[in-house]
Design a protein around this motif. Structure first.
Motif, short mmCIF file in Angstrom:
data_model
loop_
_atom_site.label_atom_id
_atom_site.label_comp_id
_atom_site.label_asym_id
_atom_site.label_seq_id
_atom_site.Cartn_x
_atom_site.Cartn_y
_atom_site.Cartn_z
N LYS A 1 -6.81 10.04 18.23
CA LYS A 1 -6.69 8.66 18.71
C LYS A 1 -7.95 8.18 19.42
O LYS A 1 -8.02 7.01 19.79
CB LYS A 1 -5.47 8.55 19.64
CG LYS A 1 -4.15 8.65 18.89
CD LYS A 1 -2.98 8.48 19.82
CE LYS A 1 -1.68 8.52 19.05
NZ LYS A 1 -0.52 8.28 19.93
N THR A 2 -8.94 9.06 19.58
CA THR A 2 -10.21 8.65 20.18
C THR A 2 -11.33 8.56 19.14
O THR A 2 -12.46 8.22 19.49
CB THR A 2 -10.66 9.63 21.29
OG1 THR A 2 -10.99 10.89 20.71
CG2 THR A 2 -9.58 9.80 22.35
N ILE A 3 -11.02 8.88 17.89
CA ILE A 3 -12.01 8.83 16.81
C ILE A 3 -11.78 7.54 16.02
O ILE A 3 -10.72 7.38 15.42
CB ILE A 3 -11.89 10.05 15.89
CG1 ILE A 3 -12.06 11.35 16.70
CG2 ILE A 3 -12.92 9.98 14.76
CD1 ILE A 3 -11.72 12.60 15.91
N TYR A 4 -12.75 6.65 16.06
CA TYR A 4 -12.57 5.34 15.45
C TYR A 4 -13.26 5.24 14.10
O TYR A 4 -14.36 5.76 13.91
CB TYR A 4 -13.10 4.24 16.38
CG TYR A 4 -12.10 3.95 17.48
CD1 TYR A 4 -11.29 2.82 17.42
CD2 TYR A 4 -11.93 4.82 18.54
CE1 TYR A 4 -10.34 2.56 18.41
CE2 TYR A 4 -10.99 4.57 19.53
CZ TYR A 4 -10.20 3.44 19.45
OH TYR A 4 -9.27 3.21 20.41
N ASP A 5 -12.59 4.56 13.18
CA ASP A 5 -13.17 4.27 11.88
C ASP A 5 -14.42 3.41 12.10
O ASP A 5 -14.38 2.47 12.90
CB ASP A 5 -12.14 3.51 11.02
CG ASP A 5 -12.65 3.23 9.63
OD1 ASP A 5 -12.35 4.03 8.74
OD2 ASP A 5 -13.36 2.21 9.45
N LEU B 1 -4.59 4.27 12.11
CA LEU B 1 -4.89 3.75 10.77
C LEU B 1 -4.09 4.48 9.69
O LEU B 1 -3.99 4.00 8.57
CB LEU B 1 -6.38 3.87 10.45
CG LEU B 1 -7.28 2.81 11.04
CD1 LEU B 1 -8.73 3.13 10.76
CD2 LEU B 1 -6.93 1.43 10.50
N GLY B 2 -3.55 5.63 10.02
CA GLY B 2 -2.79 6.40 9.03
C GLY B 2 -3.69 7.23 8.13
O GLY B 2 -3.28 7.63 7.05
N LEU B 3 -4.92 7.50 8.58
CA LEU B 3 -5.85 8.29 7.77
C LEU B 3 -5.54 9.78 7.82
O LEU B 3 -5.90 10.52 6.92
CB LEU B 3 -7.29 8.04 8.22
CG LEU B 3 -7.82 6.62 8.05
CD1 LEU B 3 -9.24 6.51 8.57
CD2 LEU B 3 -7.73 6.17 6.60
N LEU C 1 -9.82 8.62 3.59
CA LEU C 1 -10.65 7.53 4.09
C LEU C 1 -10.10 6.24 3.52
O LEU C 1 -9.34 6.25 2.55
CB LEU C 1 -12.11 7.73 3.67
CG LEU C 1 -12.77 9.02 4.17
CD1 LEU C 1 -14.16 9.18 3.53
CD2 LEU C 1 -12.87 9.03 5.68
N THR C 2 -10.51 5.12 4.08
CA THR C 2 -9.98 3.85 3.59
C THR C 2 -10.45 3.54 2.18
O THR C 2 -9.77 2.83 1.45
CB THR C 2 -10.37 2.69 4.52
OG1 THR C 2 -11.79 2.68 4.67
CG2 THR C 2 -9.69 2.82 5.87
#
Length: 121
Positions: free
Chosen positions: A15-19, A29-31, A49-50
């Motif tokens: 939860k601290t790693i941002y896209d 993001l559901g990644l 990945l997205t």
């Protein structure tokens, strides 16, 4: 440390790693599809990945590997990149969808909106 506590700590780090392109964390993001922890506290993160054309993909996966590997109690971390199932915006948490101004992709049960594949009648 038991596996449930370790799993929670890993989720907290995710939860601290941002896209890099979408201002949301990889968990919301559901990644991240799964986090498996074996008896030796080796961690396997299965994620996507997205988009397959993500220019920072390898670097981003390495960031996840390093950050999860730094969690107290983790022996070793491996990150597996998968494309099936393909990521879709519907995989995001409700909170992330709202923060990004998206229409929620969940049926409303009060009858004010019909499901996407059905009519009002």
């Amino acid at each position: 440390m038991n596996s449930q506590v370790l799993h929670k700590d890993i989720v907290d780090v995710c939860k601290t790693i941002y896209d890099p392109e979408i201002p949301q964390n990889i968990w919301d993001l559901g990644l991240v599809y799964s986090i498996d922890i074996d008896e030796e506290k080796n961690v396997e993160v299965v994620m996507t990945l997205t988009t397959p054309s993500c220019p920072v993909g390898p670097e981003f996966l390495n960031t996840v590997k390093v950050r999860v590997g730094e969690v107290k109690g983790v022996n070793k971390c491996n990150v597996e990149l998968v494309w099936d199932p393909a990521w879709k915006p519907e995989m995001m948490s409700e909170e992330s969808q709202m923060m990004l101004g998206m229409e929620l992709n969940r049926p409303i049960l009060d009858g004010t909106r019909a499901p996407q594949n059905e009519s009002w009648e």
